[in-house]
Motif scaffolding. Structure first.
Motif, PDB file in Angstrom:
ATOM      1  N   THR A 174     -14.227  -6.663 -10.767  1.00 51.22           N
ATOM      2  CA  THR A 174     -12.822  -6.217 -10.312  1.00 51.22           C
ATOM      3  C   THR A 174     -12.746  -4.720 -10.368  1.00 51.22           C
ATOM      4  O   THR A 174     -12.366  -4.230  -9.253  1.00 51.22           O
ATOM      5  CB  THR A 174     -11.750  -7.068 -10.672  1.00 51.22           C
ATOM      6  OG1 THR A 174     -12.069  -8.517 -10.365  1.00 51.22           O
ATOM      7  CG2 THR A 174     -10.572  -6.647  -9.805  1.00 51.22           C
TER       8      THR A 174
ATOM      9  N   PHE B 221     -13.693  -3.807  -6.887  1.00 50.69           N
ATOM     10  CA  PHE B 221     -12.291  -3.614  -6.010  1.00 50.69           C
ATOM     11  C   PHE B 221     -11.402  -2.845  -6.530  1.00 50.69           C
ATOM     12  O   PHE B 221     -10.773  -2.385  -5.588  1.00 50.69           O
ATOM     13  CB  PHE B 221     -11.860  -5.158  -6.049  1.00 50.69           C
ATOM     14  CG  PHE B 221     -12.682  -5.997  -5.355  1.00 50.69           C
ATOM     15  CD1 PHE B 221     -13.106  -6.088  -3.838  1.00 50.69           C
ATOM     16  CD2 PHE B 221     -13.494  -7.019  -5.835  1.00 50.69           C
ATOM     17  CE1 PHE B 221     -13.848  -6.993  -3.344  1.00 50.69           C
ATOM     18  CE2 PHE B 221     -14.126  -7.956  -5.510  1.00 50.69           C
ATOM     19  CZ  PHE B 221     -14.342  -7.875  -3.738  1.00 50.69           C
ATOM     20  N   GLN B 222     -11.375  -2.377  -7.875  1.00 56.09           N
ATOM     21  CA  GLN B 222     -10.367  -1.190  -7.951  1.00 56.09           C
ATOM     22  C   GLN B 222     -10.922   0.230  -7.667  1.00 56.09           C
ATOM     23  O   GLN B 222     -10.323   0.985  -7.677  1.00 56.09           O
ATOM     24  CB  GLN B 222     -10.093  -1.365  -9.467  1.00 56.09           C
ATOM     25  CG  GLN B 222      -9.076  -2.611  -9.892  1.00 56.09           C
ATOM     26  CD  GLN B 222      -8.491  -2.788 -11.131  1.00 56.09           C
ATOM     27  OE1 GLN B 222      -9.355  -2.182 -12.149  1.00 56.09           O
ATOM     28  NE2 GLN B 222      -7.558  -3.621 -11.385  1.00 56.09           N
TER      29      GLN B 222
ATOM     30  N   LEU C 267     -13.904 -10.808   1.309  1.00 56.92           N
ATOM     31  CA  LEU C 267     -14.245 -10.086   0.078  1.00 56.92           C
ATOM     32  C   LEU C 267     -15.625  -9.783   0.310  1.00 56.92           C
ATOM     33  O   LEU C 267     -16.292  -8.823  -0.098  1.00 56.92           O
ATOM     34  CB  LEU C 267     -13.946 -10.524  -1.037  1.00 56.92           C
ATOM     35  CG  LEU C 267     -12.357 -10.758  -1.417  1.00 56.92           C
ATOM     36  CD1 LEU C 267     -11.874 -11.450  -2.697  1.00 56.92           C
ATOM     37  CD2 LEU C 267     -11.687  -9.330  -1.319  1.00 56.92           C
TER      38      LEU C 267
ATOM     39  N   ARG D 262     -11.821  -1.995   1.555  1.00 56.13           N
ATOM     40  CA  ARG D 262     -11.966  -2.627   0.338  1.00 56.13           C
ATOM     41  C   ARG D 262     -10.803  -2.445  -0.607  1.00 56.13           C
ATOM     42  O   ARG D 262     -10.171  -3.635  -1.020  1.00 56.13           O
ATOM     43  CB  ARG D 262     -13.376  -2.411  -0.210  1.00 56.13           C
ATOM     44  CG  ARG D 262     -13.768  -3.450  -1.540  1.00 56.13           C
ATOM     45  CD  ARG D 262     -14.967  -2.963  -1.888  1.00 56.13           C
ATOM     46  NE  ARG D 262     -14.850  -1.636  -2.306  1.00 56.13           N
ATOM     47  CZ  ARG D 262     -15.712  -0.862  -2.838  1.00 56.13           C
ATOM     48  NH1 ARG D 262     -16.952  -1.338  -3.372  1.00 56.13           N
ATOM     49  NH2 ARG D 262     -15.667   0.551  -3.226  1.00 56.13           N
TER      50      ARG D 262
ATOM     51  N   TYR E 204      -7.639  -5.254  -1.599  1.00 59.18           N
ATOM     52  CA  TYR E 204      -7.488  -5.318  -3.007  1.00 59.18           C
ATOM     53  C   TYR E 204      -5.982  -4.997  -3.236  1.00 59.18           C
ATOM     54  O   TYR E 204      -5.432  -5.703  -3.843  1.00 59.18           O
ATOM     55  CB  TYR E 204      -8.478  -4.643  -3.779  1.00 59.18           C
ATOM     56  CG  TYR E 204      -8.021  -4.695  -5.413  1.00 59.18           C
ATOM     57  CD1 TYR E 204      -8.641  -6.004  -5.914  1.00 59.18           C
ATOM     58  CD2 TYR E 204      -7.383  -3.795  -5.986  1.00 59.18           C
ATOM     59  CE1 TYR E 204      -8.189  -6.242  -7.270  1.00 59.18           C
ATOM     60  CE2 TYR E 204      -7.120  -4.145  -7.223  1.00 59.18           C
ATOM     61  CZ  TYR E 204      -7.667  -5.252  -7.959  1.00 59.18           C
ATOM     62  OH  TYR E 204      -6.990  -5.421  -9.407  1.00 59.18           O
TER      63      TYR E 204
ATOM     64  N   THR F  79      -3.194  -7.859  -4.202  1.00 57.46           N
ATOM     65  CA  THR F  79      -2.771  -7.698  -5.628  1.00 57.46           C
ATOM     66  C   THR F  79      -1.468  -7.142  -5.883  1.00 57.46           C
ATOM     67  O   THR F  79      -1.038  -7.114  -7.158  1.00 57.46           O
ATOM     68  CB  THR F  79      -4.047  -7.192  -6.458  1.00 57.46           C
ATOM     69  OG1 THR F  79      -4.090  -5.866  -6.208  1.00 57.46           O
ATOM     70  CG2 THR F  79      -5.201  -7.877  -6.695  1.00 57.46           C
TER      71      THR F  79
END
Lengths: 192, 192
Positions: free
Chosen positions: A161, A165-166, B107, B124, B128, B132
């Motif tokens: 992640t 993704f981060q 994803l 992306r 995310y 989140t």
């Protein structure tokens, strides 16, 4: 790996197989699943399309061979016996493969196609298991009394992640912090 | 959402945009990025290819519009104020989207193409963050003094890895256990 398959097979056939699988894997890893066509693999490997089709009738056959190669070549350092250090090292390797080794592309290709075909789901599981076998072994040897899958999901998922993704690097410092958190949650935080 | 874009635009154009983006999003979510072509989107939306090209000249434009729609529609329940319960609920929703809502495909499509184009990396990150935001807000409101990103990486990554790579369901029980582990690692394990 692959010894059984090669028994009694014409060496020229083995070489063809190796060349084609090398080309398919390189294409998959650098440009992604959707770029892996019989035509492009044949062109890069220097064989005819007919040859590629003869050995791997479908694109999924090419992908299975590529993922087999990636799994066979998964590089796992010997554990040193230090739980924290072994986990940090294994996860830093994983983070580097994600960032520089195009593992994100491989995992993404499998994830995008998951649920559409049981073969894809099987390949995804196989790749995950090959990639995490060493980390799982380290956890099991130090924590024989617990189910290590949640810890493994947290560690692998945390690094994935972060990097994928981060959009921030999973540095050794970040990885070590994750390991400390997860070990704390198993009651092993004071070790190492 | 999208109000600014629609100011002063012909309602027929707005309807066309909506129909095409709906069709592209449906295709992306159910069949994956590589299936989203101008021809197929036009066919499904009931417009000409020329119309689709006029509004979204490239496939990436179609993907950007689809991901914008997915982000705008991300459903985040109101936090109740109970840290553990809010995290478990948010993550169970995420696990369900992965398993049944084809979020794994979305994803995966982004991950497969990451690093190839800054626009993909931006999409992306946007997806995310939209996905989140609510969990991050819950963590921040209860843990104002700590960097919540590692906890978020562990929670989101743990659920993603369980569902998408370990091939086992991220049940509410599994999710609650992850939340307890991660809260323990922030010194908040006894709460809730």
């Amino acid at each position: 790996m692959g010894t059984k398959e090669s028994d009694g097979v014409d060496p020229r056939v083995l070489r063809t197989r190796r060349d084609v699988v090398d080309a398919a894997t390189e294409l998959f890893v650098t440009e992604g699943w959707s770029v892996v066509t019989h035509a492009e693999v044949a062109r890069r490997a220097g064989y005819s399309k007919a040859t590629v089709y003869a050995h791997w009738p479908t694109r999924l056959d090419l992908m299975r061979a590529s993922i087999g190669k990636i799994c066979d070549e998964a590089d796992h350092p010997e554990p040193t016996g230090d739980l924290r250090a072994d986990l940090v090292r294994g996860l830093v390797d994983f983070a580097e493969d994600l960032a520089g080794g195009h593992l994100d592309r491989v995992l993404g290709g499998l994830l995008e196609r998951s649920g559409s075909d049981p073969v894809v789901d099987e390949l995804r599981r196989r790749l995950y298991e090959a990639g995490t076998r060493s980390l799982e072994g380290v956890l099991r040897s130090h924590l024989p009394e617990v189910d290590v899958e949640p810890s493994l999901a947290l560690l692998v998922g945390g690094v994935l992640t972060r990097g994928a993704f981060q959009g921030r690097p999973a540095t050794e410092e970040f990885v070590a912090d994750l390991v400390d958190r997860v070990l704390a949650s198993t009651g092993r935080g004071e070790e190492g």
